[in-house]
Design an enzyme around this catalytic site. Structure first.
Site, PDB file in Angstrom:
ATOM      1  N   HIS A 170      53.348  -1.192  51.154  1.00  0.00           N
ATOM      2  CA  HIS A 170      53.934  -2.010  50.287  1.00  0.00           C
ATOM      3  C   HIS A 170      54.774  -3.072  51.210  1.00  0.00           C
ATOM      4  CE1 HIS A 170      55.678  -4.072  47.184  1.00  0.00           C
ATOM      5  NE2 HIS A 170      56.196  -3.052  46.525  1.00  0.00           N
ATOM      6  N   THR A 201      57.684  -5.935  40.768  1.00  0.00           N
ATOM      7  CA  THR A 201      57.141  -6.526  41.802  1.00  0.00           C
ATOM      8  C   THR A 201      56.502  -7.687  41.407  1.00  0.00           C
ATOM      9  OG1 THR A 201      56.839  -4.515  43.256  1.00  0.00           O
ATOM     10  CG2 THR A 201      55.519  -6.116  43.744  1.00  0.00           C
ATOM     11  N   ARG A 227      47.667  -5.476  43.816  1.00  0.00           N
ATOM     12  CA  ARG A 227      48.273  -4.220  43.789  1.00  0.00           C
ATOM     13  C   ARG A 227      47.205  -3.304  43.132  1.00  0.00           C
ATOM     14  NH1 ARG A 227      53.785  -1.574  41.610  1.00  0.00           N
ATOM     15  NH2 ARG A 227      54.425  -2.252  43.590  1.00  0.00           N
TER      16      ARG A 227
END
Lengths: 312, 176
Positions: free
Chosen positions: A141, A64, A113
């Site tokens: 997410h 990510t 995050r």
């Protein structure tokens, strides 16, 4: 000269829950243009020159973070990766201080995050910069759901009316939650398959069907979304062993053949081969797992573009 | 009051002449392709290709170019423009690219379009075809093929309307 587009209503993307169907479609349509850019030899545009994007990751992540980093670089922004170990920042106040410091450095967009649900929402309230949630605890997410929707659109041309199964550990999965919000907003027929211990009790939507049997759940499905078994969250006996999990919930070619001919299989990665999915399915022509990775960059470019382009 | 400058017949005749001029200058369509700027330029490029087909009996490739990501006014606009599709399904390197737009004004869109093209390939030459040149250049840009020169004031606005957008083919002058 040059007409204006629609806009996102908020300066942040903290969850799909807060986006309207029109906003989701705006992001997906915008991503089409960026998908074209990624197919060229020169995969970079000068659009966001002079802007600064900060990756603030309190949880380990390679894919990510790399995807966001590449998306930001393809748009000609400057990117800073700020990795913090989760243990060093435990108090809300120092978390906000960290974020305020990053903002003072001149960040226009902060991508966060965190292992605790709600952290992006907290930062969004304190920062003038745009905040993008790259995964918060077991909550959401959002960009993963957007790239999944984009991939399904690319393969099927539509989402409305498709039968989509999300399989596995729904309870701990922020990917599943964002996908449920996103796919329901776009009109898909969503069902969840998994052991009763891993399906949350209070579900978002009464129209979502729940199956505790793979064979029954996979019949006539257009899209199968597998979830990763999160080994780090399985210490409380949600299922007896990974062997048993595979026997009951693993995606094998036999089970996948119950889906519609031409059905696609997706996985957000990283995969546990031999636990939730076997290689014969993961590497089959019907697997779009690697396309999901590529599309992730296009969707994240679209999100960065639309957030930077907001006024007021 | 909007004033109609060209009706559909005028527009058709003008596009026919422009097609002839493109063929004359390039001595046919060898290595020639048309790339329209989204969106008016794309309709116009398709019309030019149809005319060229009628005159020369040859197909020329037609592409669509979106310039949103290359604009120079992103930071002073009210909001960013919608990103549309760039669809150039052929090689432009070594080709003569005729860039097509409906209205030539400041020249800034053309600058953006040339930058966008250069990121896709390296054309042998870029030529510019516009239906209307309304003046007021802010960059050193000049069109090779011009449908009509229409001097305007800054308070005026030229709108080129196409059948494909649901109306009629026509060019209209509006007072702002």
């Amino acid at each position: 000269m040059g007409e204006t587009g629609q806009q996102l209503r908020n300066k942040d993307i903290v969850g799909i829950k807060d986006l309207s169907c029109e906003e989701i479609e705006l992001i997906l349509n915008t991503a089409v243009g960026f998908r074209d850019v990624l197919r060229r030899d020169i995969k970079k545009v000068p659009t966001l020159r002079g802007k600064t994007v900060v990756n603030l990751f309190f949880e380990p992540s390679t894919r990510t973070r790399t995807s966001f980093e590449l998306a930001a670089k393809r748009l000609s922004t400057d990117v800073i990766n700020f990795s913090v170990s989760a243990s060093s920042v435990v108090k809300g106040e120092s978390l906000i201080d960290t974020a305020m410091t990053i903002q003072a450095l001149g960040a226009d967009v902060v991508i966060i995050r965190h292992s605790s649900s709600g952290v992006p929402h907290l930062l969004a309230r304190h920062l003038n910069a745009s905040v993008i949630n790259a995964g918060d605890g077991i909550n959401e997410h959002p960009t993963q759901a957007l790239l999944d929707a984009f991939t399904i659109m690319e393969k099927n041309g539509r989402i409305k009316g498709l039968k989509i199964a999300i399989v596995g550990d729904i309870l701990h999965s922020r990917v599943a939650k964002s996908n449920i919000y996103c796919l329901r907003a776009l009109g898909a027929d969503v069902r969840l398959i998994g052991p009763p211990t891993l399906i949350p009790a209070g579900l978002i939507d009464p129209d979502i069907k729940i199956f505790h049997n793979m064979e029954a759940g996979l019949r006539d499905i257009d899209v199968v979304m597998m979830l990763r078994i999160q080994m780090e969250r399985q210490d409380r006996g949600f299922f007896p062993t990974t062997d048993e999990y595979f026997r009951l919930w693993g995606l094998t070619p036999e089970r996948f053949s119950l889906a519609k001919p031409g059905a696609i299989v997706m996985h957000p990665g990283p995969m546990n081969r031999g636990i939730e999915i076997v290689s014969d399915v993961a590497d089959s022509p019907q697997s779009v797992i690697l396309e999901q990775v590529t599309n992730g960059i296009a969707v994240r470019m679209a999100v960065l573009y639309l957030l930077s382009g907001r006024r007021g | 009051m909007p004033k109609e400058l060209l009706d559909s017949k005028d527009m058709d005749r003008t596009i026919t002449r422009m097609a002839h001029e493109i063929l004359e200058k390039n001595r046919g369509v060898e290595r020639v392709c048309l790339v329209g700027i989204q969106r008016g330029g794309v309709y116009l490029a398709k019309r030019l290709a149809e005319k060229i087909k009628l005159i020369e009996g040859r197909d020329v490739p037609v592409g669509a170019l979106d310039i949103a990501l290359y604009r120079d006014d992103l930071n002073i606009r009210k909001e960013y423009p919608a990103v549309r599709k760039t669809d150039i399904p052929f090689e432009i390197t070594g080709q003569v690219v005729v860039l097509v737009d409906d209205v030539l004004f400041t020249g800034r869109s053309i600058r953006a379009a040339m930058d966008a093209l250069m990121d896709i390939g390296r054309p042998a030459r870029i030529e510019l075809a516009v239906l209307i040149d309304r003046g007021h250049r802010e960059l050193p840009v000049r069109a090779d093929f011009v449908g009509r020169n229409i001097p305007t004031s800054h308070e005026e606005n030229i709108a080129v309307e196409f059948l494909e957008e649901g109306g009629n083919d026509r060019v209209v002058l509006n007072q702002e």
